[in-house]
Design an enzyme around this catalytic site. Structure first.
Site, PDB file in Angstrom:
ATOM      1  N   HIS A 263       0.800  -1.237   0.000  1.00 27.33           N
ATOM      2  CA  HIS A 263       0.000   0.000   0.000  1.00 27.33           C
ATOM      3  C   HIS A 263       0.829   1.282   0.000  1.00 27.33           C
ATOM      4  O   HIS A 263       0.322   2.333   0.370  1.00 27.33           O
ATOM      5  CB  HIS A 263      -0.960  -0.005   1.203  1.00 27.33           C
ATOM      6  CG  HIS A 263      -0.261   0.039   2.550  1.00 27.33           C
ATOM      7  ND1 HIS A 263      -0.771  -0.556   3.675  1.00 27.33           N
ATOM      8  CD2 HIS A 263       0.897   0.619   2.945  1.00 27.33           C
ATOM      9  CE1 HIS A 263       0.044  -0.348   4.706  1.00 27.33           C
ATOM     10  NE2 HIS A 263       1.065   0.368   4.275  1.00 27.33           N
TER      11      HIS A 263
ATOM     12  N   HIS B  83      -0.767   5.428   9.548  1.00 31.13           N
ATOM     13  CA  HIS B  83       0.609   5.935   9.608  1.00 31.13           C
ATOM     14  C   HIS B  83       0.639   7.348  10.178  1.00 31.13           C
ATOM     15  O   HIS B  83       1.400   8.196   9.721  1.00 31.13           O
ATOM     16  CB  HIS B  83       1.242   5.950   8.227  1.00 31.13           C
ATOM     17  CG  HIS B  83       1.249   4.633   7.516  1.00 31.13           C
ATOM     18  ND1 HIS B  83       0.103   4.044   7.043  1.00 31.13           N
ATOM     19  CD2 HIS B  83       2.266   3.797   7.202  1.00 31.13           C
ATOM     20  CE1 HIS B  83       0.414   2.895   6.452  1.00 31.13           C
ATOM     21  NE2 HIS B  83       1.712   2.719   6.548  1.00 31.13           N
TER      22      HIS B  83
ATOM     23  N   HIS C 224      10.221  -4.398   3.908  1.00 29.28           N
ATOM     24  CA  HIS C 224      10.822  -3.079   3.709  1.00 29.28           C
ATOM     25  C   HIS C 224      11.157  -2.434   5.039  1.00 29.28           C
ATOM     26  O   HIS C 224      10.541  -2.740   6.051  1.00 29.28           O
ATOM     27  CB  HIS C 224       9.967  -2.155   2.841  1.00 29.28           C
ATOM     28  CG  HIS C 224       8.613  -1.757   3.376  1.00 29.28           C
ATOM     29  ND1 HIS C 224       7.636  -2.650   3.713  1.00 29.28           N
ATOM     30  CD2 HIS C 224       8.073  -0.529   3.587  1.00 29.28           C
ATOM     31  CE1 HIS C 224       6.538  -2.003   4.105  1.00 29.28           C
ATOM     32  NE2 HIS C 224       6.776  -0.706   4.051  1.00 29.28           N
TER      33      HIS C 224
ATOM     34  N   GLU D 184       4.120  -5.165   8.638  1.00 31.28           N
ATOM     35  CA  GLU D 184       2.746  -4.957   8.141  1.00 31.28           C
ATOM     36  C   GLU D 184       2.146  -6.245   7.562  1.00 31.28           C
ATOM     37  O   GLU D 184       0.933  -6.308   7.331  1.00 31.28           O
ATOM     38  CB  GLU D 184       2.725  -3.864   7.067  1.00 31.28           C
ATOM     39  CG  GLU D 184       2.996  -2.470   7.605  1.00 31.28           C
ATOM     40  CD  GLU D 184       3.236  -1.447   6.508  1.00 31.28           C
ATOM     41  OE1 GLU D 184       3.199  -0.248   6.807  1.00 31.28           O
ATOM     42  OE2 GLU D 184       3.473  -1.835   5.332  1.00 31.28           O
TER      43      GLU D 184
END
Lengths: 117, 277
Positions: B12, B59, B191, B238
Protein backbone atom coordinates in the site's frame (compact mmCIF):
# COMPACT_ATOMS: atom_id res chain seq x y z
CA UNK A 1 13.63 1.94 33.09
CA UNK A 2 13.21 -0.87 35.58
CA UNK A 3 13.26 -3.69 33.10
CA UNK A 4 15.87 -6.36 33.71
CA UNK A 5 15.40 -8.12 30.40
CA UNK A 6 18.08 -7.63 27.81
CA UNK A 7 16.79 -5.71 24.80
CA UNK A 8 16.86 -7.56 21.51
CA UNK A 9 19.47 -5.99 19.23
CA UNK A 10 18.67 -5.78 15.53
CA UNK A 11 21.55 -4.13 13.64
CA UNK A 12 20.78 -0.70 12.17
CA UNK A 13 17.28 -0.78 13.63
CA UNK A 14 15.58 1.04 16.49
CA UNK A 15 12.14 -0.44 17.20
CA UNK A 16 9.82 2.38 18.26
CA UNK A 17 9.06 1.08 21.74
CA UNK A 18 8.05 2.70 25.01
CA UNK A 19 11.55 4.09 25.58
CA UNK A 20 11.54 5.82 22.19
CA UNK A 21 7.90 6.90 22.52
CA UNK A 22 8.65 8.62 25.83
CA UNK A 23 11.82 10.25 24.57
CA UNK A 24 10.32 11.45 21.30
CA UNK A 25 6.84 12.60 22.27
CA UNK A 26 7.34 16.35 21.67
CA UNK A 27 9.23 15.80 18.42
CA UNK A 28 6.66 13.34 17.11
CA UNK A 29 3.81 15.61 18.14
CA UNK A 30 5.35 18.44 16.14
CA UNK A 31 5.83 16.19 13.11
CA UNK A 32 2.24 14.89 13.42
CA UNK A 33 1.10 18.53 13.16
CA UNK A 34 2.61 18.63 9.66
CA UNK A 35 -0.46 16.80 8.36
CA UNK A 36 -1.83 20.34 8.07
CA UNK A 37 -0.62 22.56 5.23
CA UNK A 38 -1.07 25.65 7.41
CA UNK A 39 1.25 24.13 10.04
CA UNK A 40 3.86 23.23 7.42
CA UNK A 41 3.84 26.84 6.26
CA UNK A 42 4.06 28.14 9.81
CA UNK A 43 7.11 25.94 10.44
CA UNK A 44 8.81 27.27 7.31
CA UNK A 45 7.96 30.85 8.27
CA UNK A 46 9.52 30.64 11.74
CA UNK A 47 11.21 27.34 12.53
CA UNK A 48 12.55 28.44 15.93
CA UNK A 49 9.18 29.60 17.18
CA UNK A 50 7.46 26.48 15.88
CA UNK A 51 9.93 24.13 17.59
CA UNK A 52 9.69 26.15 20.81
CA UNK A 53 5.91 25.89 20.73
CA UNK A 54 6.19 22.08 20.82
CA UNK A 55 8.87 22.11 23.53
CA UNK A 56 11.58 20.26 21.65
CA UNK A 57 14.67 19.51 23.72
CA UNK A 58 18.13 20.57 22.56
CA UNK A 59 18.91 17.21 20.91
CA UNK A 60 15.62 17.25 18.99
CA UNK A 61 16.03 20.90 17.96
CA UNK A 62 19.54 20.20 16.68
CA UNK A 63 18.38 17.13 14.73
CA UNK A 64 15.57 19.15 13.14
CA UNK A 65 18.02 21.94 12.31
CA UNK A 66 20.37 19.42 10.68
CA UNK A 67 17.52 17.68 8.75
CA UNK A 68 19.28 14.51 9.87
CA UNK A 69 17.10 11.41 10.03
CA UNK A 70 19.45 9.22 12.10
CA UNK A 71 19.76 12.03 14.67
CA UNK A 72 15.99 12.45 14.65
CA UNK A 73 15.53 8.73 15.33
CA UNK A 74 18.13 8.87 18.13
CA UNK A 75 16.12 11.76 19.59
CA UNK A 76 13.00 9.57 19.71
CA UNK A 77 11.51 10.29 16.29
CA UNK A 78 9.20 7.74 14.70
CA UNK A 79 9.60 6.98 10.99
CA UNK A 80 5.97 7.70 10.11
CA UNK A 81 5.87 11.14 11.72
CA UNK A 82 9.37 11.99 10.51
CA UNK A 83 8.20 11.26 6.96
CA UNK A 84 5.78 14.19 7.32
CA UNK A 85 8.70 16.43 8.28
CA UNK A 86 10.65 15.20 5.25
CA UNK A 87 7.59 15.88 3.11
CA UNK A 88 7.93 19.62 3.83
CA UNK A 89 11.15 19.59 1.81
CA UNK A 90 9.80 17.31 -0.91
CA UNK A 91 12.09 14.47 0.15
CA UNK A 92 10.93 10.97 -0.74
CA UNK A 93 11.80 7.63 0.84
CA UNK A 94 14.84 7.13 -1.39
CA UNK A 95 16.24 10.51 -0.31
CA UNK A 96 15.74 9.50 3.31
CA UNK A 97 17.16 6.01 2.76
CA UNK A 98 20.22 7.40 1.00
CA UNK A 99 20.86 9.91 3.78
CA UNK A 100 20.63 7.26 6.50
CA UNK A 101 22.87 4.77 4.74
CA UNK A 102 25.45 7.32 3.59
CA UNK A 103 25.14 6.72 -0.13
CA UNK A 104 23.84 8.72 -3.09
CA UNK A 105 20.19 8.43 -4.07
CA UNK A 106 21.18 6.58 -7.25
CA UNK A 107 23.27 4.11 -5.26
CA UNK A 108 20.39 3.57 -2.83
CA UNK A 109 17.97 2.93 -5.70
CA UNK A 110 20.42 0.51 -7.29
CA UNK A 111 20.62 -1.40 -4.03
CA UNK A 112 16.82 -1.75 -3.97
CA UNK A 113 16.76 -3.02 -7.53
CA UNK A 114 19.53 -5.48 -6.72
CA UNK A 115 17.45 -6.92 -3.84
CA UNK A 116 15.02 -8.16 -6.48
CA UNK A 117 17.59 -10.02 -8.56
CA UNK B 1 -26.47 -15.27 5.87
CA UNK B 2 -23.55 -13.13 4.79
CA UNK B 3 -20.69 -14.75 2.96
CA UNK B 4 -16.97 -14.10 2.66
CA UNK B 5 -16.16 -14.50 -1.01
CA UNK B 6 -12.38 -14.19 -0.80
CA UNK B 7 -9.41 -12.14 0.31
CA UNK B 8 -7.02 -9.81 -1.47
CA UNK B 9 -3.70 -8.84 0.09
CA UNK B 10 -1.54 -6.09 -1.36
CA UNK B 11 1.18 -3.57 -0.61
CA UNK B 12 0.00 0.00 0.00
CA UNK B 13 2.96 2.41 -0.16
CA UNK B 14 2.06 6.12 -0.67
CA UNK B 15 4.13 6.33 -3.86
CA UNK B 16 1.52 4.09 -5.56
CA UNK B 17 -1.04 6.85 -4.96
CA UNK B 18 1.30 9.34 -6.61
CA UNK B 19 1.89 7.00 -9.55
CA UNK B 20 -1.87 6.58 -10.08
CA UNK B 21 -2.35 10.34 -9.90
CA UNK B 22 0.36 10.93 -12.52
CA UNK B 23 -0.90 8.00 -14.66
CA UNK B 24 2.42 6.16 -14.48
CA UNK B 25 0.89 2.67 -14.60
CA UNK B 26 2.63 1.80 -17.88
CA UNK B 27 5.92 3.48 -16.97
CA UNK B 28 8.66 0.78 -17.00
CA UNK B 29 9.33 1.33 -13.30
CA UNK B 30 5.69 0.82 -12.29
CA UNK B 31 4.40 -1.58 -14.95
CA UNK B 32 5.50 -4.84 -13.24
CA UNK B 33 3.56 -3.75 -10.17
CA UNK B 34 0.37 -2.45 -11.81
CA UNK B 35 0.22 -5.36 -14.25
CA UNK B 36 -0.57 -7.59 -11.29
CA UNK B 37 -4.00 -6.08 -10.80
CA UNK B 38 -6.20 -6.73 -13.87
CA UNK B 39 -6.86 -10.39 -12.93
CA UNK B 40 -7.99 -9.27 -9.46
CA UNK B 41 -10.28 -6.60 -10.96
CA UNK B 42 -11.76 -9.21 -13.32
CA UNK B 43 -12.43 -11.49 -10.36
CA UNK B 44 -14.08 -8.64 -8.41
CA UNK B 45 -16.24 -7.79 -11.42
CA UNK B 46 -17.35 -11.42 -11.51
CA UNK B 47 -17.99 -12.06 -7.81
CA UNK B 48 -19.41 -8.58 -7.09
CA UNK B 49 -18.82 -8.03 -3.38
CA UNK B 50 -21.08 -5.59 -1.53
CA UNK B 51 -18.69 -4.81 1.30
CA UNK B 52 -14.92 -4.77 1.88
CA UNK B 53 -13.48 -5.29 5.35
CA UNK B 54 -10.03 -3.68 5.24
CA UNK B 55 -7.24 -4.65 7.64
CA UNK B 56 -4.69 -1.85 7.46
CA UNK B 57 -2.35 0.23 9.59
CA UNK B 58 -2.63 3.97 10.14
CA UNK B 59 0.61 5.94 9.61
CA UNK B 60 -0.18 8.97 11.74
CA UNK B 61 -3.25 10.40 10.06
CA UNK B 62 -6.08 9.32 12.37
CA UNK B 63 -4.11 8.18 15.40
CA UNK B 64 -1.27 9.88 17.24
CA UNK B 65 0.76 8.62 20.20
CA UNK B 66 -1.60 10.34 22.63
CA UNK B 67 -4.02 7.43 22.09
CA UNK B 68 -2.75 4.40 20.22
CA UNK B 69 -5.25 1.55 19.99
CA UNK B 70 -3.98 -1.96 19.25
CA UNK B 71 -7.11 -2.84 17.26
CA UNK B 72 -9.55 -0.13 16.10
CA UNK B 73 -12.77 -0.85 14.21
CA UNK B 74 -14.49 1.81 12.16
CA UNK B 75 -18.18 2.42 12.89
CA UNK B 76 -18.77 5.49 10.76
CA UNK B 77 -21.26 6.17 7.96
CA UNK B 78 -18.36 7.30 5.81
CA UNK B 79 -14.58 7.50 6.04
CA UNK B 80 -12.72 10.63 5.00
CA UNK B 81 -9.22 10.71 3.58
CA UNK B 82 -7.08 13.78 4.38
CA UNK B 83 -3.71 15.45 3.80
CA UNK B 84 -0.94 13.19 5.10
CA UNK B 85 1.78 15.77 4.55
CA UNK B 86 3.64 14.27 1.62
CA UNK B 87 1.72 15.48 -1.37
CA UNK B 88 -0.43 12.56 -2.52
CA UNK B 89 -3.90 13.71 -3.57
CA UNK B 90 -6.75 13.55 -1.07
CA UNK B 91 -9.51 11.20 -2.24
CA UNK B 92 -13.29 11.42 -1.85
CA UNK B 93 -14.89 9.69 1.17
CA UNK B 94 -15.65 5.96 1.29
CA UNK B 95 -19.05 4.59 2.29
CA UNK B 96 -19.24 2.68 5.57
CA UNK B 97 -21.61 -0.11 6.61
CA UNK B 98 -22.84 0.61 10.12
CA UNK B 99 -24.73 -2.67 10.47
CA UNK B 100 -21.66 -4.76 9.75
CA UNK B 101 -19.43 -2.48 11.85
CA UNK B 102 -21.58 -2.94 14.94
CA UNK B 103 -22.13 -6.64 14.28
CA UNK B 104 -18.33 -7.08 14.11
CA UNK B 105 -17.82 -5.03 17.27
CA UNK B 106 -20.40 -7.08 19.21
CA UNK B 107 -18.99 -10.34 17.95
CA UNK B 108 -15.28 -9.51 18.40
CA UNK B 109 -15.71 -8.12 21.91
CA UNK B 110 -17.79 -11.23 22.63
CA UNK B 111 -14.72 -13.26 21.60
CA UNK B 112 -12.55 -11.27 24.05
CA UNK B 113 -10.92 -8.85 21.58
CA UNK B 114 -10.80 -5.53 23.46
CA UNK B 115 -11.36 -3.03 20.68
CA UNK B 116 -11.39 0.68 20.17
CA UNK B 117 -14.50 1.71 18.23
CA UNK B 118 -14.44 4.77 16.01
CA UNK B 119 -17.55 6.66 14.91
CA UNK B 120 -15.24 9.09 13.18
CA UNK B 121 -12.09 7.81 11.51
CA UNK B 122 -9.78 9.31 8.92
CA UNK B 123 -8.36 6.69 6.57
CA UNK B 124 -4.86 7.08 5.14
CA UNK B 125 -3.08 5.68 2.06
CA UNK B 126 -3.00 2.17 3.55
CA UNK B 127 -6.79 2.10 3.15
CA UNK B 128 -7.28 4.29 0.06
CA UNK B 129 -4.46 3.03 -2.19
CA UNK B 130 -5.60 -0.62 -2.24
CA UNK B 131 -9.20 0.43 -2.97
CA UNK B 132 -7.89 2.63 -5.80
CA UNK B 133 -5.92 -0.33 -7.14
CA UNK B 134 -8.89 -2.71 -7.00
CA UNK B 135 -11.56 -0.27 -8.20
CA UNK B 136 -9.85 2.54 -10.14
CA UNK B 137 -11.79 5.78 -10.20
CA UNK B 138 -14.60 4.98 -7.81
CA UNK B 139 -15.16 2.43 -5.09
CA UNK B 140 -18.50 0.62 -5.48
CA UNK B 141 -18.42 -1.27 -2.17
CA UNK B 142 -19.24 -0.24 1.37
CA UNK B 143 -16.30 -0.56 3.74
CA UNK B 144 -15.36 -1.41 7.31
CA UNK B 145 -11.81 -0.39 8.26
CA UNK B 146 -9.99 -2.39 10.93
CA UNK B 147 -6.77 -0.69 11.95
CA UNK B 148 -3.96 -2.67 13.59
CA UNK B 149 -1.20 -0.77 15.40
CA UNK B 150 2.20 -1.11 13.74
CA UNK B 151 3.46 2.31 14.89
CA UNK B 152 4.29 1.89 18.56
CA UNK B 153 5.68 -1.30 20.08
CA UNK B 154 4.54 -3.58 21.60
CA UNK B 155 2.55 -4.55 18.51
CA UNK B 156 -0.02 -7.34 18.64
CA UNK B 157 1.63 -10.63 17.69
CA UNK B 158 1.27 -12.27 14.30
CA UNK B 159 -0.64 -15.08 16.02
CA UNK B 160 -3.04 -12.61 17.61
CA UNK B 161 -3.67 -10.82 14.29
CA UNK B 162 -4.39 -14.15 12.62
CA UNK B 163 -6.89 -14.98 15.39
CA UNK B 164 -8.50 -11.56 14.97
CA UNK B 165 -9.00 -12.37 11.31
CA UNK B 166 -10.52 -15.75 12.17
CA UNK B 167 -12.93 -14.04 14.58
CA UNK B 168 -13.90 -11.58 11.83
CA UNK B 169 -14.51 -14.51 9.50
CA UNK B 170 -16.76 -16.24 12.04
CA UNK B 171 -18.63 -12.98 12.69
CA UNK B 172 -19.36 -12.42 9.01
CA UNK B 173 -20.50 -16.01 8.51
CA UNK B 174 -22.92 -15.55 11.44
CA UNK B 175 -24.24 -12.18 10.23
CA UNK B 176 -27.89 -12.34 9.32
CA UNK B 177 -27.66 -10.25 6.17
CA UNK B 178 -27.67 -10.95 2.49
CA UNK B 179 -24.22 -9.55 1.82
CA UNK B 180 -21.11 -10.65 -0.03
CA UNK B 181 -17.94 -9.59 1.76
CA UNK B 182 -14.37 -9.41 0.49
CA UNK B 183 -11.55 -9.09 3.01
CA UNK B 184 -8.48 -6.98 2.25
CA UNK B 185 -5.14 -7.04 4.03
CA UNK B 186 -2.83 -4.17 3.12
CA UNK B 187 0.86 -3.55 3.79
CA UNK B 188 4.28 -5.11 3.38
CA UNK B 189 5.98 -6.98 2.13
CA UNK B 190 9.59 -6.64 3.34
CA UNK B 191 10.82 -3.08 3.71
CA UNK B 192 12.54 -0.80 6.18
CA UNK B 193 12.37 2.98 5.99
CA UNK B 194 14.34 3.94 9.09
CA UNK B 195 17.83 3.44 10.46
CA UNK B 196 21.16 2.36 9.01
CA UNK B 197 19.38 -0.75 7.72
CA UNK B 198 17.01 1.37 5.57
CA UNK B 199 16.41 -0.31 2.23
CA UNK B 200 16.41 -3.80 3.73
CA UNK B 201 14.43 -6.30 1.62
CA UNK B 202 14.18 -10.09 2.04
CA UNK B 203 12.94 -11.72 -1.14
CA UNK B 204 13.44 -15.27 0.09
CA UNK B 205 11.34 -14.74 3.20
CA UNK B 206 8.59 -12.87 1.32
CA UNK B 207 8.21 -15.63 -1.22
CA UNK B 208 8.05 -18.29 1.48
CA UNK B 209 5.55 -16.14 3.38
CA UNK B 210 3.26 -15.86 0.34
CA UNK B 211 3.41 -19.57 -0.30
CA UNK B 212 2.73 -20.46 3.34
CA UNK B 213 0.00 -17.85 3.74
CA UNK B 214 -2.21 -19.97 1.53
CA UNK B 215 -1.10 -23.47 2.49
CA UNK B 216 -0.03 -23.16 6.14
CA UNK B 217 -0.89 -19.73 7.62
CA UNK B 218 0.26 -20.79 11.09
CA UNK B 219 3.82 -20.91 9.72
CA UNK B 220 4.25 -17.13 10.01
CA UNK B 221 2.43 -16.92 13.34
CA UNK B 222 5.33 -18.75 15.00
CA UNK B 223 7.53 -15.67 14.63
CA UNK B 224 7.58 -12.93 17.26
CA UNK B 225 7.16 -9.34 16.13
CA UNK B 226 10.88 -8.68 16.67
CA UNK B 227 11.70 -11.81 14.65
CA UNK B 228 9.57 -10.36 11.86
CA UNK B 229 11.28 -6.97 12.14
CA UNK B 230 14.62 -8.71 11.79
CA UNK B 231 13.44 -10.86 8.87
CA UNK B 232 11.31 -8.33 6.97
CA UNK B 233 12.27 -4.83 8.20
CA UNK B 234 10.59 -2.38 10.55
CA UNK B 235 7.70 -1.84 8.12
CA UNK B 236 7.74 -5.42 6.83
CA UNK B 237 5.78 -6.32 9.96
CA UNK B 238 2.75 -4.96 8.14
CA UNK B 239 2.42 -8.51 6.86
CA UNK B 240 0.29 -9.10 9.97
CA UNK B 241 -2.54 -7.49 7.93
CA UNK B 242 -2.16 -10.31 5.40
CA UNK B 243 -2.40 -12.86 8.22
CA UNK B 244 -5.59 -11.23 9.52
CA UNK B 245 -7.15 -11.28 6.04
CA UNK B 246 -6.11 -14.90 5.54
CA UNK B 247 -7.55 -15.80 8.95
CA UNK B 248 -10.95 -14.47 7.90
CA UNK B 249 -11.13 -17.14 5.19
CA UNK B 250 -11.25 -19.76 7.98
CA UNK B 251 -10.72 -22.95 5.95
CA UNK B 252 -8.45 -24.15 3.17
CA UNK B 253 -7.88 -21.72 0.33
CA UNK B 254 -6.89 -21.65 -3.29
CA UNK B 255 -4.58 -18.91 -4.54
CA UNK B 256 -6.24 -17.64 -7.73
CA UNK B 257 -3.58 -15.05 -8.53
CA UNK B 258 -0.38 -13.59 -7.13
CA UNK B 259 2.30 -11.10 -8.06
CA UNK B 260 5.61 -10.11 -6.47
CA UNK B 261 7.93 -7.34 -7.58
CA UNK B 262 10.97 -5.50 -6.20
CA UNK B 263 11.12 -2.55 -5.78
CA UNK B 264 8.35 -0.01 -5.62
CA UNK B 265 9.66 2.93 -3.63
CA UNK B 266 11.67 1.16 -0.89
CA UNK B 267 9.36 -1.83 -0.77
CA UNK B 268 9.06 -5.40 -2.00
CA UNK B 269 5.51 -5.41 -3.32
CA UNK B 270 3.22 -8.38 -3.11
CA UNK B 271 -0.30 -9.21 -4.22
CA UNK B 272 -2.44 -12.29 -3.57
CA UNK B 273 -6.00 -13.24 -4.36
CA UNK B 274 -7.33 -16.15 -2.33
CA UNK B 275 -10.66 -17.90 -2.29
CA UNK B 276 -11.99 -20.67 -0.07
CA UNK B 277 -11.17 -24.03 -1.61
Amino acid sequence: MNTTRQKREIPGTVPFDGTQARKGYALNKMCFSFNSAANREEFLRDEDAYCAQYGLNEEQREAIRNRNVLQLIAAGGNAYYLAKFAGIFGLDMQDIGAQQTGVSKDEFRAKLVKAGE
Amino acid sequence: MAKIIGAVTTSHVPAIGGAIHRKKQQDPYWKPFFDGFPPVRDWLAKVKPDIAIVFYNDHGLNFFLDKMPTFAVGAAPEYQNADEGWGIPTLPPYKGDLDLSWHLIESLVGEEFDLTTCQEMLVDHAFTVPLELLWPGSCPVRTVPICINTVQFPLPSAARCYKLGQAVGRAVEAWDADARVVVLGTGGLSHQLDGQRAGFINKEFDQMFMEKLASDPLWATRYSILDLVELTGTQGVELVMWLAARGALLGDVTTLHSNYHIPISNTASGLMLMENA
